[in-house]
Every structure is written in structure tokens, then in C-alpha cells.
Design an enzyme around this catalytic site. Structure first.
Site, PDB file in Angstrom:
ATOM      1  N   ASP A 331       0.834  -1.203   0.000  1.00 37.56           N
ATOM      2  CA  ASP A 331       0.000   0.000   0.000  1.00 37.56           C
ATOM      3  C   ASP A 331       0.869   1.255   0.000  1.00 37.56           C
ATOM      4  O   ASP A 331       0.551   2.246  -0.651  1.00 37.56           O
ATOM      5  CB  ASP A 331      -0.924  -0.035   1.226  1.00 37.56           C
ATOM      6  CG  ASP A 331      -1.576  -1.400   1.328  1.00 37.56           C
ATOM      7  OD1 ASP A 331      -2.350  -1.737   0.431  1.00 37.56           O
ATOM      8  OD2 ASP A 331      -1.248  -2.171   2.261  1.00 37.56           O
ATOM      9  N   HIS A 359      -4.405  -3.514   6.557  1.00 35.50           N
ATOM     10  CA  HIS A 359      -4.311  -3.726   5.108  1.00 35.50           C
ATOM     11  C   HIS A 359      -5.712  -4.123   4.642  1.00 35.50           C
ATOM     12  O   HIS A 359      -6.026  -5.294   4.478  1.00 35.50           O
ATOM     13  CB  HIS A 359      -3.271  -4.810   4.814  1.00 35.50           C
ATOM     14  CG  HIS A 359      -3.223  -5.204   3.373  1.00 35.50           C
ATOM     15  ND1 HIS A 359      -2.862  -4.343   2.369  1.00 35.50           N
ATOM     16  CD2 HIS A 359      -3.508  -6.380   2.759  1.00 35.50           C
ATOM     17  CE1 HIS A 359      -2.914  -4.958   1.211  1.00 35.50           C
ATOM     18  NE2 HIS A 359      -3.317  -6.202   1.413  1.00 35.50           N
TER      19      HIS A 359
HETATM   20  N1  LIG Z   1      -0.543  -8.251   2.427  1.00 39.36           N
HETATM   21  C1  LIG Z   1      -0.627  -7.997   1.133  1.00 39.36           C
HETATM   22  O1  LIG Z   1      -0.351  -6.868   0.703  1.00 39.36           O
HETATM   23  C2  LIG Z   1      -1.025  -9.060   0.160  1.00 39.36           C
HETATM   24  C3  LIG Z   1      -0.900  -8.833  -1.210  1.00 39.36           C
HETATM   25  C4  LIG Z   1      -1.289  -9.824  -2.104  1.00 39.36           C
HETATM   26  C5  LIG Z   1      -1.781 -11.029  -1.612  1.00 39.36           C
HETATM   27  N2  LIG Z   1      -1.870 -11.231  -0.288  1.00 39.36           N
HETATM   28  C6  LIG Z   1      -2.363 -12.492   0.266  1.00 39.36           C
HETATM   29  O2  LIG Z   1      -1.326 -13.481   0.163  1.00 39.36           O
HETATM   30  C7  LIG Z   1      -1.908 -14.780   0.221  1.00 39.36           C
HETATM   31  C8  LIG Z   1      -1.338 -15.666  -0.865  1.00 39.36           C
HETATM   32  O3  LIG Z   1      -1.693 -15.171  -2.122  1.00 39.36           O
HETATM   33  P1  LIG Z   1      -1.358 -16.006  -3.466  1.00 39.36           P
HETATM   34  O4  LIG Z   1      -1.873 -15.172  -4.573  1.00 39.36           O
HETATM   35  O5  LIG Z   1       0.037 -16.466  -3.479  1.00 39.36           O
HETATM   36  O6  LIG Z   1      -2.338 -17.240  -3.258  1.00 39.36           O
HETATM   37  P2  LIG Z   1      -2.278 -18.668  -3.970  1.00 39.36           P
HETATM   38  O7  LIG Z   1      -3.614 -19.300  -3.769  1.00 39.36           O
HETATM   39  O8  LIG Z   1      -1.748 -18.553  -5.341  1.00 39.36           O
HETATM   40  O9  LIG Z   1      -1.211 -19.440  -3.105  1.00 39.36           O
HETATM   41  C9  LIG Z   1      -1.419 -19.740  -1.758  1.00 39.36           C
HETATM   42  C10 LIG Z   1      -0.545 -20.933  -1.432  1.00 39.36           C
HETATM   43  O10 LIG Z   1      -0.634 -21.136  -0.032  1.00 39.36           O
HETATM   44  C11 LIG Z   1      -0.724 -22.524   0.178  1.00 39.36           C
HETATM   45  N3  LIG Z   1      -1.267 -22.788   1.494  1.00 39.36           N
HETATM   46  C12 LIG Z   1      -2.547 -22.773   1.893  1.00 39.36           C
HETATM   47  N4  LIG Z   1      -2.624 -23.131   3.176  1.00 39.36           N
HETATM   48  C13 LIG Z   1      -1.371 -23.354   3.598  1.00 39.36           C
HETATM   49  C14 LIG Z   1      -0.805 -23.772   4.827  1.00 39.36           C
HETATM   50  N5  LIG Z   1      -1.553 -24.035   5.900  1.00 39.36           N
HETATM   51  N6  LIG Z   1       0.528 -23.902   4.894  1.00 39.36           N
HETATM   52  C15 LIG Z   1       1.307 -23.656   3.825  1.00 39.36           C
HETATM   53  N7  LIG Z   1       0.832 -23.295   2.623  1.00 39.36           N
HETATM   54  C16 LIG Z   1      -0.497 -23.127   2.525  1.00 39.36           C
HETATM   55  C17 LIG Z   1      -1.588 -23.027  -0.971  1.00 39.36           C
HETATM   56  O11 LIG Z   1      -1.448 -24.433  -1.160  1.00 39.36           O
HETATM   57  C18 LIG Z   1      -1.024 -22.219  -2.118  1.00 39.36           C
HETATM   58  O12 LIG Z   1       0.071 -22.873  -2.725  1.00 39.36           O
HETATM   59  C19 LIG Z   1      -3.415 -14.550   0.105  1.00 39.36           C
HETATM   60  O13 LIG Z   1      -3.980 -14.603   1.403  1.00 39.36           O
HETATM   61  C20 LIG Z   1      -3.517 -13.139  -0.466  1.00 39.36           C
HETATM   62  O14 LIG Z   1      -4.740 -12.534  -0.150  1.00 39.36           O
HETATM   63  C21 LIG Z   1      -1.507 -10.272   0.606  1.00 39.36           C
HETATM   64  O1  LIG Z   2      -6.558  -7.340  -2.362  1.00 41.08           O
HETATM   65  C1  LIG Z   2      -6.232  -8.502  -2.131  1.00 41.08           C
HETATM   66  O2  LIG Z   2      -7.010  -9.360  -1.712  1.00 41.08           O
HETATM   67  C2  LIG Z   2      -4.816  -8.920  -2.376  1.00 41.08           C
HETATM   68  C3  LIG Z   2      -3.866  -7.998  -1.716  1.00 41.08           C
HETATM   69  O3  LIG Z   2      -4.151  -7.846  -0.360  1.00 41.08           O
HETATM   70  C4  LIG Z   2      -3.732  -6.684  -2.403  1.00 41.08           C
HETATM   71  O4  LIG Z   2      -3.815  -5.659  -1.734  1.00 41.08           O
HETATM   72  O5  LIG Z   2      -3.509  -6.662  -3.631  1.00 41.08           O
END
Ligand SMILES: NC(=O)c1ccc[n+]([C@@H]2O[C@H](COP(=O)([O-])OP(=O)(O)OC[C@H]3O[C@@H](n4cnc5c(N)ncnc54)[C@H](O)[C@@H]3O)[C@@H](O)[C@H]2O)c1
Ligand SMILES: O=C(O)C[C@H](O)C(=O)O
Length: 497
Positions: A331, A359
């Protein structure tokens, strides 16, 4: 000193490296070591390293001394190589830490263990054992009152020598850093892992070991990613380990990225993920508590990131709260670009930007203190309505806009933000502000224990919250909204805390 060189071990007292030196180099190194040891007084403390490094003792014959440091010993020592190279990172770090008179230097392995491509590798148990007689002889001769063990290998070698030994790892970069990453098969990790392996977190001289965690059903996919990592031939990637057991993934970790969890889809808010993801962080907090290094740096990326990080910390009671953080850097980066575009300045010129709180849509991108080119950014832009009605909601809703456009949540930019977060924490932010989700100690009226985005300045491997700010009514109102949301989330997961 009689140990033979192999294709993975170089003994510089027996052999020479024709690319950089003449055939007489081993003799010069033996002579250097003799002069050095005879000059060092009995009773000096011993600094024990792990093994020779490529641009250190391998070239000069003196532990921790590359060609540059050789002269600092003030002894009649000869440079065996044709051309001096800058000293390696370990020698530089050691000499930066040495005071006068210098300690006695030695290595648990007095040869250079290396991979086929010449990169330094950790020494093997048999190599340490083969060098123990030389270490015993040194102790009997020089009688050091204490040993500073630089790295765990040195610490193990010092056991049973009958001399008080303490462990230190901050001065060495030759020991690989262990980086645990969860959700390794997911889309964020498909960007993140390659950048960590390239050196974007710990820097271009620091070898790394990846410790990858994902669910049992995702293990095949992770193995595919590991094959691709191998196919990149990253010079810094020493080892990649894959597991579905959190305690194994976090063992001895220096840093951990908690990415693994469900992402949201269209029409969902991040808090809708609480029920799906919160339990993951309880179990992983317990594992972190059990096996990670106490000074490991942790960032939670998986959503809802702030509350997941709070659950993680609460379930790792022996792990310092301060070292569990949540990511709001994405962000911060989003706001930076939008502000830079509006003001017509470079992103890097902006400082003192803060993203406060959760967030989530209640996050507060705050330009009040922001500066660029020596002026105040709000004055430069001069458009308060744009700030309130466009910047703040655009930053808060950017994740949703990406999901709507891409059909999947942000991945490469999220990985990049996670790298920025960890890199800033480890290497410092050069006096600049960055936004980080940290455990609240009650500052600015933020309830204690919430994981809350605040501006920090990082230096020397730690972060300091920016203090002493005063708020306008608008800022207080924005803060109150995001505090209220985080308190609701805390209430919803109270059973896990
Ligand atoms: N904080 C931020 O700014 C931000 C930004 C983008 C995404 N995210 C978050 O990050 C997370 C991951 O996003 P992504 O796009 O890589 O998702 P994704 O679905 O592509 O990958 C998630 C992975 O986590 C694994 N997983 C699920 N449960 C698990 C566990 N208990 N232990 C280990 N691995 C596990 C899944 O098998 C998968 O491989 C999501 O929650 C998304 O919302 C946060
Ligand atoms: O918005 C989402 O769910 C993914 C991530 O937290 C983002 O900000 O892009």
C-alpha cells in the site's frame, strides 16, 4: 596442513591457483602463516571462523585476511597472488569489528570448501574432523582465554576444547541465511522465491537456503518450482528444502515470509478470509515458537495480514513480538507511485509517507508529513480534495481493482513489497520512512497488541517507530476507523489468541 585438495576443497598451503598466482604461492602462504603465528602473543583471544573463503585466507594463507587486510597486520607478509582483489565480505566485516590489538584468527577448516563453480560452500563434518588436530595444537600453543565462534560450525568445533566459547554470527556473511517461505506453490511465491534466490533480500554477497512450506497436496507443484529455481543457477542459492511440516520449515530460520493462505476472489473483502486462514496462523505460530531462531525476522503477507500476524505472535509466546510484522508496504508503494505521478517527482524523492492501520479498505494513506525535493508534498500538489477523494480510496481499493482486472489478486507487486519490507528491515532505510505493520505498544492511542501499520525508520537490523507526530481531526478520524476494524477482527478471532 597436509590435507589434499579435491574438486570441492582447495588446500592453499599445498596447491596453487594458476589463474591468479605462480607455482610458489603455497610456499609463500606457509611462510605467511608461520610469521603470523610466531608474531601473535600467547593469551590473545581466539576468533574462530568456519572455513577459508575465496577472497580471504585462500589467497593469503592467513585466516580472515584477504590481500587488503594482509597489510593491516603490520608483519613482513607477502602477497602470493599476481593481482590483489578486494577482500571478501567476511574479511571486510571482521576487520570492521576488530579492535587493537587484534585477536588470534583461525578457521575450523583451514582449507577452502567450494562448489564446482568455485563458490564457497559450508564445510562437511569430515572436513571439520580432519582439521581438529591443528586446532587442538593451536590451543595448546597459544592458550587463548576465550574463543569467539563466528558461525555455528565454529561453535561446534570449539566444543570440548576446554576454553570458554561464545557464538557470534553478525560479522560473517559466509554462513548461508535460512529463509522460510510458506505458500511456496502459490502465485506470490512464483515471483518471490526467484528474487530471494537472486539476492534481493540479503544482498549480493550473502548465500541463502530456502526452506519452503506448502500443503501436502501442493508438494508436486512446489517441486516444479524447485526445478525452475535450480535451472536459474543462482550463485547465491546454496540449498532448497521442501516440506509440508511447519516446524521443519521454520527450523533455525533467519527470516520467514508467511504467504501461504487463501486469497480472496471477486466480491470478497480480505476480512472474509479470517475464518479460512486464521487457524493456519495459530498452528504455524506454535511451530515458529518451537524451531525458529529467536532473532528471526517475520513478515506476514497472507490476508487478512494484520490479524493473521497478531494470531501468529500470540501463538509464539517465546518469540519476540517485535520480530513479527505484517505487510503494508504494498500500500505504501501504491501510494508512492500515485503521489509521484501527481506531483511530477520521482518515486525515490518522496519521504515521510505513512500508511496507517489495517491492510484493508480502512487503511489510511497519510501524506501530511510527506516531502519531496525539499518541500512538503501536500503544498506541492495543493489539491486536498484529490488527496481525500482520490488518493486515499484508490490506495485502499487497489487490491480490489487488480482482482477485478486480472481475475486474481496481486502477485508480482505483492512479492516485490515483501522484498522491500524485509530488505529495508535488514539493511536499513537510510533515514527514510517506510510503512510496516508492527505490534502496537499503545503509541498514538492505538490499542496495545493490535498489529498496526505505522511509519518506521530501519537501521542496524531493527526498526524504530516514528514518534512525536501530532494529528489533525481528519487524521484522528481516519485512524479511529481502521482501529475499530482491527478491534472487530481481534474480537472475531479471540479464541485463537
Ligand atoms: N498483504 C498484502 O499486501 C497481500 C498482497 C497480495 C496477496 N496477499 C495475500 O497473500 C496470500 C497468498 O496469495 P497467493 O496469490 O500467493 O495465493 P495462492 O492461492 O496462489 O497461493 C497460496 C498458497 O498457499 C498454500 N497454502 C494454503 N494453506 C497453507 C498452509 N496451511 N501452509 C502452507 N501453505 C499453505 C496453498 O497451497 C497455495 O500454494 C493470500 O492470502 C492473499 O490474499 C496479501
Ligand atoms: O486485495 C487482495 O485481496 C490482495 C492484496 O491484499 C492486495 O492488496 O492486492
Amino acid at each position: 596442513m597436509a590435507i589434499a585438495s579435491t574438486d570441492r576443497l582447495f588446500n592453499p598451503y599445498r596447491d596453487h591457483d594458476p589463474a591468479v598466482e605462480a607455482a610458489g604461492a603455497p610456499e609463500i602462504r606457509r611462510c605467511n602463516l608461520r610469521v603470523y603465528l610466531e608474531a601473535m602473543p600467547k593469551g590473545a583471544p581466539l576468533w574462530l571462523g568456519e572455513a577459508m573463503a575465496r577472497r580471504g585466507a585462500r589467497r593469503t594463507g592467513i585466516p580472515f585476511c584477504g590481500e587488503e587486510a594482509l597489510h593491516r597486520l603490520g608483519l613482513p607478509l607477502i602477497q602470493p597472488t599476481r593481482h590483489a582483489l578486494p577482500d571478501g565480505p567476511t574479511a571486510c566485516a571482521i576487520w570492521a569489528a576488530v579492535s587493537d590489538p587484534p585477536p588470534l584468527f583461525w578457521n575450523a577448516v583451514m582449507q577452502h570448501p567450494h562448489h564446482a563453480d568455485g563458490r564457497t560452500r559450508p564445510p562437511a563434518v569430515a572436513e571439520i574432523a580432519a582439521n581438529m588436530p591443528a586446532l587442538h595444537a593451536l590451543i595448546a600453543w597459544k592458550r587463548p582465554p576465550r574463543i569467539l565462534c563466528i558461525g555455528r560450525v565454529a561453535e561446534r568445533a570449539a566444543q570440548g576444547l576446554g576454553v570458554s566459547a561464545t557464538y557470534e554470527d553478525t560479522v560473517t556473511t559466509s554462513t548461508p541465511k535460512r529463509i522460510a517461505v510458506t505458500g511456496a506453490a502459490g502465485q506470490i511465491c512464483y515471483a518471490l522465491l526467484f528474487r530471494i534466490a537472486k539476492g534481493d533480500v540479503y544482498g549480493p554477497d550473502q548465500p541463502v537456503i530456502l526452506q519452503l512450506l506448502d500443503l501436502p497436496q501442493a508438494q508436486d507443484a512446489v517441486r516444479g518450482v524447485v526445478m525452475e529455481l535450480a535451472d536459474c543457477a543462482f550463485p547465491l542459492l546454496v540449498e532448497t528444502m521442501v516440506t509440508d511440516d511447519p516446524a521443519t520449515a521454520f527450523r533455525d530460520a533467519d527470516a520467514a515470509f508467511f504467504v501461504g493462505s487463501r486469497p480472496r476472489g471477486k466480491g470478497m473483502e480480505r476480512r472474509d478470509l479470517l475464518s479460512a486462514n486464521a487457524e493456519i496462523f495459530r498452528a504455524q505460530g506454535r511451530a515458529l515458537n518451537e524451531t525458529a531462531k529467536r532473532d528471526a525476522k517475520v513478515v506476514v503477507v497472507g490476508n487478512p495480514a494484520n490479524t493473521n500476524a497478531m494470531i501468529l505472535a500470540a501463538n509464539a509466546p517465546d518469540f519476540p513480538n517485535e520480530n513479527v510484522t505484517s505487510m503494508i508496504r504494498l500500500d505504501h508503494n501504491r501510494a508512492l507511485t500515485q503521489l509521484a505521478t501527481k506531483a511530477g517527482v520521482a518515486v525515490a524523492e518522496i519521504d515521510r509517507l505513512a500508511v496507517w492501520g489495517n491492510h484493508s479498505p480502512t487503511m489510511f494513506a497519510d501524506w501530511t508529513e510527506a516531502t519531496a525535493q525539499g518541500g512538503k508534498l501536500p503544498d506541492m500538489i495543493g489539491d486536498d480534495a484529490w488527496y481525500r477523494d482520490t488518493l486515499i480510496p484508490n490506495v485502499a481499493r487497489r487490491g480490489t481493482a487488480i482482482i477485478e482486472a486480472r481475475g486474481a489478486s496481486s502477485a508480482a507487486s505483492a512479492a516485490n513489497a515483501a522484498i522491500d519490507h524485509m530488505h529495508g528491515w535488514i539493511h536499513g532505510t537510510g533515514g527514510k520512512w517506510m510503512s510496516m505493520g508492527v505490534h502496537s505498544n499503545g503509541e498514538y492511542g492505538i490499542p496495545e497488541g493490535l498489529m498496526f501499520g505505522v511509519p518506521v525508520i530501519c537501521a542496524n537490523g531493527t526498526y524504530e517507530r516514528v514518534e512525536g507526530l501530532t494529528f489533525t481531526d481528519f487524521q484522528r478520524e481516519m485512524m479511529a476507523r481502521t482501529i475499530a476494524e482491527l478491534e472487530e477482527e481481534r474480537e472475531a478471532v479471540s479464541a485463537l489468541l
